[in-house]
Design an enzyme around this catalytic site. Structure first.
Site, PDB file in Angstrom:
ATOM      1  N   PHE A  64      -0.768   4.172  -2.415  1.00  0.00           N
ATOM      2  CA  PHE A  64      -0.907   2.985  -3.321  1.00  0.00           C
ATOM      3  C   PHE A  64      -2.459   2.651  -3.484  1.00  0.00           C
ATOM      4  CE2 PHE A  64       3.318   3.335  -3.148  1.00  0.00           C
ATOM      5  CZ  PHE A  64       3.874   2.455  -4.255  1.00  0.00           C
ATOM      6  N   ALA A  65      -3.070   2.218  -4.451  1.00  0.00           N
ATOM      7  CA  ALA A  65      -4.574   1.901  -4.526  1.00  0.00           C
ATOM      8  C   ALA A  65      -4.781   0.844  -5.347  1.00  0.00           C
ATOM      9  CB  ALA A  65      -5.515   3.096  -4.692  1.00  0.00           C
ATOM     10  N   GLY A  67      -5.878  -2.902  -6.795  1.00  0.00           N
ATOM     11  CA  GLY A  67      -6.960  -3.721  -6.640  1.00  0.00           C
ATOM     12  C   GLY A  67      -8.211  -2.838  -6.208  1.00  0.00           C
ATOM     13  N   LYS A  68      -8.787  -3.728  -5.091  1.00  0.00           N
ATOM     14  CA  LYS A  68     -10.059  -3.431  -4.599  1.00  0.00           C
ATOM     15  C   LYS A  68      -9.715  -1.883  -3.747  1.00  0.00           C
ATOM     16  CE  LYS A  68     -12.591  -7.592  -4.805  1.00  0.00           C
ATOM     17  NZ  LYS A  68     -13.312  -8.692  -4.101  1.00  0.00           N
ATOM     18  N   ASP A 154      -0.663   4.904   3.897  1.00  0.00           N
ATOM     19  CA  ASP A 154      -1.594   3.884   3.689  1.00  0.00           C
ATOM     20  C   ASP A 154      -2.987   4.501   3.129  1.00  0.00           C
ATOM     21  OD1 ASP A 154      -0.018   1.492   4.375  1.00  0.00           O
ATOM     22  OD2 ASP A 154      -1.894   0.586   5.517  1.00  0.00           O
ATOM     23  N   PRO A 177       0.042   2.561  16.978  1.00  0.00           N
ATOM     24  CA  PRO A 177      -0.928   2.625  18.023  1.00  0.00           C
ATOM     25  C   PRO A 177      -1.055   1.296  18.968  1.00  0.00           C
ATOM     26  CG  PRO A 177      -1.998   2.343  16.160  1.00  0.00           C
ATOM     27  CD  PRO A 177      -0.698   2.284  15.405  1.00  0.00           C
ATOM     28  N   GLU A 246       7.002  -3.018   6.780  1.00  0.00           N
ATOM     29  CA  GLU A 246       7.111  -2.631   8.159  1.00  0.00           C
ATOM     30  C   GLU A 246       8.308  -3.259   8.876  1.00  0.00           C
ATOM     31  OE1 GLU A 246       3.562  -1.332  10.480  1.00  0.00           O
ATOM     32  OE2 GLU A 246       3.820  -3.477  11.432  1.00  0.00           O
TER      33      GLU A 246
HETATM   34  N1  UDP Z   1      -2.388  -2.150  -0.858  1.00  0.00           N
HETATM   35  C1  UDP Z   1      -3.166  -2.045  -2.226  1.00  0.00           C
HETATM   36  N2  UDP Z   1      -3.784  -3.378  -2.524  1.00  0.00           N
HETATM   37  C2  UDP Z   1      -3.861  -4.357  -1.826  1.00  0.00           C
HETATM   38  C3  UDP Z   1      -3.048  -4.490  -0.771  1.00  0.00           C
HETATM   39  C4  UDP Z   1      -2.481  -3.201  -0.176  1.00  0.00           C
HETATM   40  O1  UDP Z   1      -3.237  -0.959  -2.800  1.00  0.00           O
HETATM   41  O2  UDP Z   1      -4.152  -5.276  -2.293  1.00  0.00           O
HETATM   42  C5  UDP Z   1      -1.785  -0.941  -0.361  1.00  0.00           C
HETATM   43  C6  UDP Z   1      -2.353   0.104   0.172  1.00  0.00           C
HETATM   44  O3  UDP Z   1      -2.292   1.331   0.026  1.00  0.00           O
HETATM   45  C7  UDP Z   1      -2.744  -0.230   1.480  1.00  0.00           C
HETATM   46  C8  UDP Z   1      -1.043  -0.580   2.001  1.00  0.00           C
HETATM   47  O4  UDP Z   1      -0.891  -1.295   0.760  1.00  0.00           O
HETATM   48  O5  UDP Z   1      -3.177   0.755   2.493  1.00  0.00           O
HETATM   49  C9  UDP Z   1      -1.044  -1.694   2.897  1.00  0.00           C
HETATM   50  O6  UDP Z   1      -1.662  -2.789   3.096  1.00  0.00           O
HETATM   51  P1  UDP Z   1      -2.987  -2.905   4.220  1.00  0.00           P
HETATM   52  O7  UDP Z   1      -3.474  -1.657   4.474  1.00  0.00           O
HETATM   53  O8  UDP Z   1      -3.948  -3.899   3.564  1.00  0.00           O
HETATM   54  O9  UDP Z   1      -2.040  -3.229   5.151  1.00  0.00           O
HETATM   55  P2  UDP Z   1      -2.518  -3.178   6.919  1.00  0.00           P
HETATM   56  O10 UDP Z   1      -2.397  -1.884   7.116  1.00  0.00           O
HETATM   57  O11 UDP Z   1      -3.700  -3.655   7.099  1.00  0.00           O
HETATM   58  O12 UDP Z   1      -1.417  -3.979   7.501  1.00  0.00           O
HETATM   59 MN    MN Z   2      -3.337  -0.145   5.939  1.00  0.00          MN
END
Ligand code: UDP
Ligand code: MN
Length: 296
Positions: A64-65, A67-68, A154, A177, A246
């Site tokens: 998933f990608a 927004g930014k 991710d 981890p 999660e």
């Molecule tokens: N994600 C995204 N846009 C966002 C927030 C999350 O595409 O604004 C997707 C993205 O694939 C990201 C995943 O959701 O890798 C999990 O979110 P994030 O990596 O922010 O969570 P973290 O790994 O920091 O807990």
């Molecule tokens: Mn992540």
């Protein structure tokens, strides 16, 4: 899709003799329900690949990608082409609200990328919730007919070293981890009994990372469907689990044991120094400015 065939080793393939007595002793490489835990030094990558490659498998990878987060795609895909399931048929499914910002990446032979447009969102918690739903519906519509195994990863991550067919299995999870040295009562599971993700203090195997789930398409389908249903049930009761999907994933895996567990080599974090038991970092989350990258 055809069922996975028996593991047949090619004739006359030369590899080091397996030992019954000598192997890694600094880490545990099997769970108490007898699923392997994959660490460097516990498998022969050449042998494993030679068993799986003749099966002509197709691996799906969803990412998933939104927004930014499109900014992470380039490195994710470039490094995946270098290290991830090299030599296998690969289908990347990129879910984004910004299809025009998806970089063009040189893919090796037998590897394809589809861009699937999905709505954006202002709340990252909502994106997290949507992931399971979109994985579920895309498996129904498309992936089921196109791939044997699936990995859901991710995007804010990079591959650094070999990640191959040693990771294939019916239901595959990765040990987070940050918590593998902790006792289970310290795991950040959802602790409120009112949530469907609830895990009591005296239960739990490992704390699994939500940045990777994998397995047979049908097994991941069931996982996604259950997690989505439970997430929605919670939402109906105005509860959001501590770590969103999660937490639901951890609950699911406690009662539906994974058949293979990946060591933290397969999910590290760039801000974390390597520890002595981790001989190689294969995949890790990059450092990001949460406030900036999650804002519009
Ligand atoms: N994600 C995204 N846009 C966002 C927030 C999350 O595409 O604004 C997707 C993205 O694939 C990201 C995943 O959701 O890798 C999990 O979110 P994030 O990596 O922010 O969570 P973290 O790994 O920091 O807990
Ligand atoms: Mn992540």
């Amino acid at each position: 899709r055809s069922r996975i065939r028996n593991m047949v080793s090619p004739e006359k393939l030369l590899y080091k003799q397996p030992s019954v007595l000598v192997g890694r002793t600094d880490v545990v490489s099997v769970t108490p329900w007898l699923a392997p835990i994959i660490w460097e030094g516990t498998f022969d990558p050449v042998l494993v690949d030679n068993i799986y490659k003749p099966m002509n498998l197709t691996i799906a990878t969803t990412v998933f990608a939104i927004g930014k987060y499109v900014r992470f795609l380039q490195d994710f895909l470039d490094t995946a082409e270098k290290h991830f399931m090299v030599g296998f048929n690969m289908r990347y499914y990129v879910f984004t609200d910004r299809p025009h910002d998806v970089p063009s990446v040189n893919l090796s032979q037998g590897r394809h990328l589809s861009v699937i447009q999905v709505p954006g969102s202002n709340r990252w918690q909502e994106i997290s919730a949507q992931r399971m739903e979109i994985i579920q519906t895309t498996i129904e519509r498309q992936i089921r007919g196109e791939a044997d195994y699936i990995f859901c990863l991710d995007v804010d991550s990079k591959f650094h070293a070999h990640w191959g067919s040693e990771s294939l299995g019916r239901l595959v999870a990765v040990i987070h981890p940050g918590y593998y040295e902790q006792t289970r009562d310290r795991f950040p599971y959802e602790r409120r009994p009112a949530s469907t993700a609830y895990i009591p203090m005296d239960e739990g195997d490992y704390y699994y990372g939500g940045a990777m789930i994998g397995g047979f398409v049908e097994d991941v389908y069931t996982l996604a469907k259950v997690c989505r249903t439970q997430f929605e049930e919670d939402a109906g009761n105005s509860i959001e689990a501590a770590w969103q999907e999660e937490s639901h994933l951890n609950r699911y895996l406690l009662y539906n044991k994974p058949s293979k567990v990946l060591s933290p080599e397969y999910l590290w974090q760039d801000f974390k120094a390597k520890t002595k038991e981790v001989k190689v970092i294969r995949f890790s989350g990059v450092i990001k400015n949460y406030a900036e990258v999650r804002s519009n």
